[in-house]
Design a protein around this motif. Structure first.
Motif, PDB file in Angstrom:
ATOM      1  N   PHE A  34     -22.366 -39.278  -0.062  1.00 19.17           N
ATOM      2  CA  PHE A  34     -21.061 -39.858  -0.351  1.00 19.17           C
ATOM      3  C   PHE A  34     -21.115 -40.664  -1.645  1.00 19.17           C
ATOM      4  N   GLU A  35     -19.983 -40.754  -2.280  1.00 17.58           N
ATOM      5  CA  GLU A  35     -19.818 -41.615  -3.451  1.00 17.58           C
ATOM      6  C   GLU A  35     -18.898 -42.757  -3.026  1.00 17.58           C
ATOM      7  N   LEU A  36     -19.376 -43.993  -3.226  1.00 15.50           N
ATOM      8  CA  LEU A  36     -18.593 -45.169  -2.845  1.00 15.50           C
ATOM      9  C   LEU A  36     -18.318 -46.011  -4.078  1.00 15.50           C
ATOM     10  N   PRO A  37     -17.086 -46.470  -4.248  1.00 14.88           N
ATOM     11  CA  PRO A  37     -16.771 -47.345  -5.385  1.00 14.88           C
ATOM     12  C   PRO A  37     -17.538 -48.667  -5.278  1.00 14.88           C
ATOM     13  N   LYS A  38     -18.275 -49.006  -6.318  1.00 14.04           N
ATOM     14  CA  LYS A  38     -19.092 -50.230  -6.317  1.00 14.04           C
ATOM     15  C   LYS A  38     -18.293 -51.491  -6.050  1.00 14.04           C
ATOM     16  N   LEU A  39     -17.095 -51.544  -6.562  1.00 15.25           N
ATOM     17  CA  LEU A  39     -16.309 -52.764  -6.444  1.00 15.25           C
ATOM     18  C   LEU A  39     -15.755 -52.992  -5.038  1.00 15.25           C
ATOM     19  N   GLU A  40     -15.838 -51.979  -4.185  1.00 17.21           N
ATOM     20  CA  GLU A  40     -15.273 -52.094  -2.838  1.00 17.21           C
ATOM     21  C   GLU A  40     -16.294 -52.400  -1.755  1.00 17.21           C
ATOM     22  N   ILE A  41     -17.577 -52.338  -2.082  1.00 18.34           N
ATOM     23  CA  ILE A  41     -18.594 -52.537  -1.048  1.00 18.34           C
ATOM     24  C   ILE A  41     -19.619 -53.577  -1.462  1.00 18.34           C
ATOM     25  N   ARG A  42     -20.303 -54.083  -0.452  1.00 21.65           N
ATOM     26  CA  ARG A  42     -21.450 -54.958  -0.700  1.00 21.65           C
ATOM     27  C   ARG A  42     -22.669 -54.245  -0.138  1.00 21.65           C
ATOM     28  N   ILE A  43     -23.761 -54.282  -0.862  1.00 22.85           N
ATOM     29  CA  ILE A  43     -24.973 -53.599  -0.423  1.00 22.85           C
ATOM     30  C   ILE A  43     -25.415 -54.116   0.947  1.00 22.85           C
ATOM     31  N   ALA A  44     -25.288 -55.404   1.173  1.00 25.79           N
ATOM     32  CA  ALA A  44     -25.666 -55.977   2.472  1.00 25.79           C
ATOM     33  C   ALA A  44     -24.872 -55.339   3.610  1.00 25.79           C
ATOM     34  N   ASP A  45     -23.596 -55.037   3.366  1.00 25.95           N
ATOM     35  CA  ASP A  45     -22.765 -54.393   4.390  1.00 25.95           C
ATOM     36  C   ASP A  45     -23.254 -52.973   4.686  1.00 25.95           C
ATOM     37  N   VAL A  46     -23.709 -52.281   3.649  1.00 24.47           N
ATOM     38  CA  VAL A  46     -24.240 -50.926   3.837  1.00 24.47           C
ATOM     39  C   VAL A  46     -25.507 -50.985   4.688  1.00 24.47           C
ATOM     40  N   PHE A  47     -26.418 -51.900   4.347  1.00 26.62           N
ATOM     41  CA  PHE A  47     -27.642 -52.037   5.127  1.00 26.62           C
ATOM     42  C   PHE A  47     -27.334 -52.372   6.584  1.00 26.62           C
ATOM     43  N   GLN A  48     -26.399 -53.267   6.815  1.00 18.28           N
ATOM     44  CA  GLN A  48     -26.023 -53.643   8.178  1.00 18.28           C
ATOM     45  C   GLN A  48     -25.427 -52.459   8.927  1.00 18.28           C
ATOM     46  N   ALA A  49     -24.580 -51.690   8.262  1.00 14.21           N
ATOM     47  CA  ALA A  49     -23.965 -50.525   8.898  1.00 14.21           C
ATOM     48  C   ALA A  49     -25.015 -49.476   9.278  1.00 14.21           C
ATOM     49  N   VAL A  50     -25.991 -49.278   8.414  1.00 14.54           N
ATOM     50  CA  VAL A  50     -27.052 -48.316   8.713  1.00 14.54           C
ATOM     51  C   VAL A  50     -27.908 -48.819   9.884  1.00 14.54           C
ATOM     52  N   GLU A  51     -28.218 -50.097   9.893  1.00 19.03           N
ATOM     53  CA  GLU A  51     -28.985 -50.649  11.012  1.00 19.03           C
ATOM     54  C   GLU A  51     -28.224 -50.484  12.328  1.00 19.03           C
ATOM     55  N   ASN A  52     -26.926 -50.706  12.307  1.00 19.87           N
ATOM     56  CA  ASN A  52     -26.104 -50.502  13.504  1.00 19.87           C
ATOM     57  C   ASN A  52     -26.107 -49.036  13.928  1.00 19.87           C
ATOM     58  N   ALA A  53     -26.018 -48.138  12.950  1.00 21.44           N
ATOM     59  CA  ALA A  53     -26.038 -46.699  13.239  1.00 21.44           C
ATOM     60  C   ALA A  53     -27.372 -46.300  13.865  1.00 21.44           C
ATOM     61  N   LYS A  54     -28.469 -46.877  13.379  1.00 18.14           N
ATOM     62  CA  LYS A  54     -29.801 -46.559  13.917  1.00 18.14           C
ATOM     63  C   LYS A  54     -29.924 -46.933  15.391  1.00 18.14           C
ATOM     64  N   SER A  55     -29.151 -47.904  15.832  1.00 19.24           N
ATOM     65  CA  SER A  55     -29.194 -48.282  17.247  1.00 19.24           C
ATOM     66  C   SER A  55     -28.433 -47.283  18.129  1.00 19.24           C
ATOM     67  N   ARG A  56     -27.589 -46.458  17.513  1.00 10.40           N
ATOM     68  CA  ARG A  56     -26.797 -45.478  18.267  1.00 10.40           C
ATOM     69  C   ARG A  56     -27.345 -44.059  18.197  1.00 10.40           C
ATOM     70  N   PHE A  57     -27.995 -43.708  17.078  1.00 11.82           N
ATOM     71  CA  PHE A  57     -28.556 -42.370  16.910  1.00 11.82           C
ATOM     72  C   PHE A  57     -29.684 -42.418  15.882  1.00 11.82           C
ATOM     73  N   THR A  58     -30.479 -41.350  15.841  1.00  6.80           N
ATOM     74  CA  THR A  58     -31.624 -41.298  14.934  1.00  6.80           C
ATOM     75  C   THR A  58     -31.163 -41.017  13.508  1.00  6.80           C
ATOM     76  N   VAL A  59     -31.592 -41.864  12.600  1.00  9.67           N
ATOM     77  CA  VAL A  59     -31.342 -41.671  11.173  1.00  9.67           C
ATOM     78  C   VAL A  59     -32.683 -41.246  10.566  1.00  9.67           C
ATOM     79  N   TYR A  60     -32.760 -39.989  10.136  1.00  5.56           N
ATOM     80  CA  TYR A  60     -34.012 -39.461   9.601  1.00  5.56           C
ATOM     81  C   TYR A  60     -34.284 -39.981   8.185  1.00  5.56           C
ATOM     82  N   ALA A  61     -33.229 -40.125   7.412  1.00  2.00           N
ATOM     83  CA  ALA A  61     -33.381 -40.609   6.031  1.00  2.00           C
ATOM     84  C   ALA A  61     -32.030 -41.109   5.539  1.00  2.00           C
ATOM     85  N   TRP A  62     -32.091 -42.088   4.640  1.00  2.00           N
ATOM     86  CA  TRP A  62     -30.869 -42.558   3.992  1.00  2.00           C
ATOM     87  C   TRP A  62     -31.263 -43.274   2.715  1.00  2.00           C
TER      88      TRP A  62
END
Length: 87
Positions: A34-62
């Motif tokens: 995916f391409e995300l606009p830099k001005l709309e996101i915070r890297i910390a939010d992305v890391f948190q979202a991925v950590e939350n996703a890992k608790s629900r299903f297996t993330v092989y790579a990101w």
């Protein structure tokens, strides 16, 4: 992000939750880019979202990457190609 193909829709929802203007570049066998606009996101939010996703299903790579000059060139070339088709 690479996950089981069973969870592709969940990943897409997660990305659009982070940014309504996210753009899917490709999706192949459980891997989505995916391409995300830099001005709309915070890297910390992305890391948190991925950590939350890992608790629900297996993330092989990101990963996160900044736009490269090659990415810009490809985008410009595709735009020029589309312009030539419609001209």
């Amino acid at each position: 992000m690479t996950i089981s193909s069973d969870h592709e829709e969940e990943v897409e929802s997660l990305v659009h939750y982070l940014s309504a203007n996210a753009n899917k570049i490709y999706q192949i066998s459980g891997t989505q880019k995916f391409e995300l606009p830099k001005l709309e996101i915070r890297i910390a939010d992305v890391f948190q979202a991925v950590e939350n996703a890992k608790s629900r299903f297996t993330v092989y790579a990101w990963g996160l990457a900044d736009t490269t000059l090659e990415d810009v060139f490809i985008k410009v070339a595709r735009g020029a190609q589309a312009f030539n088709v419609f001209s």
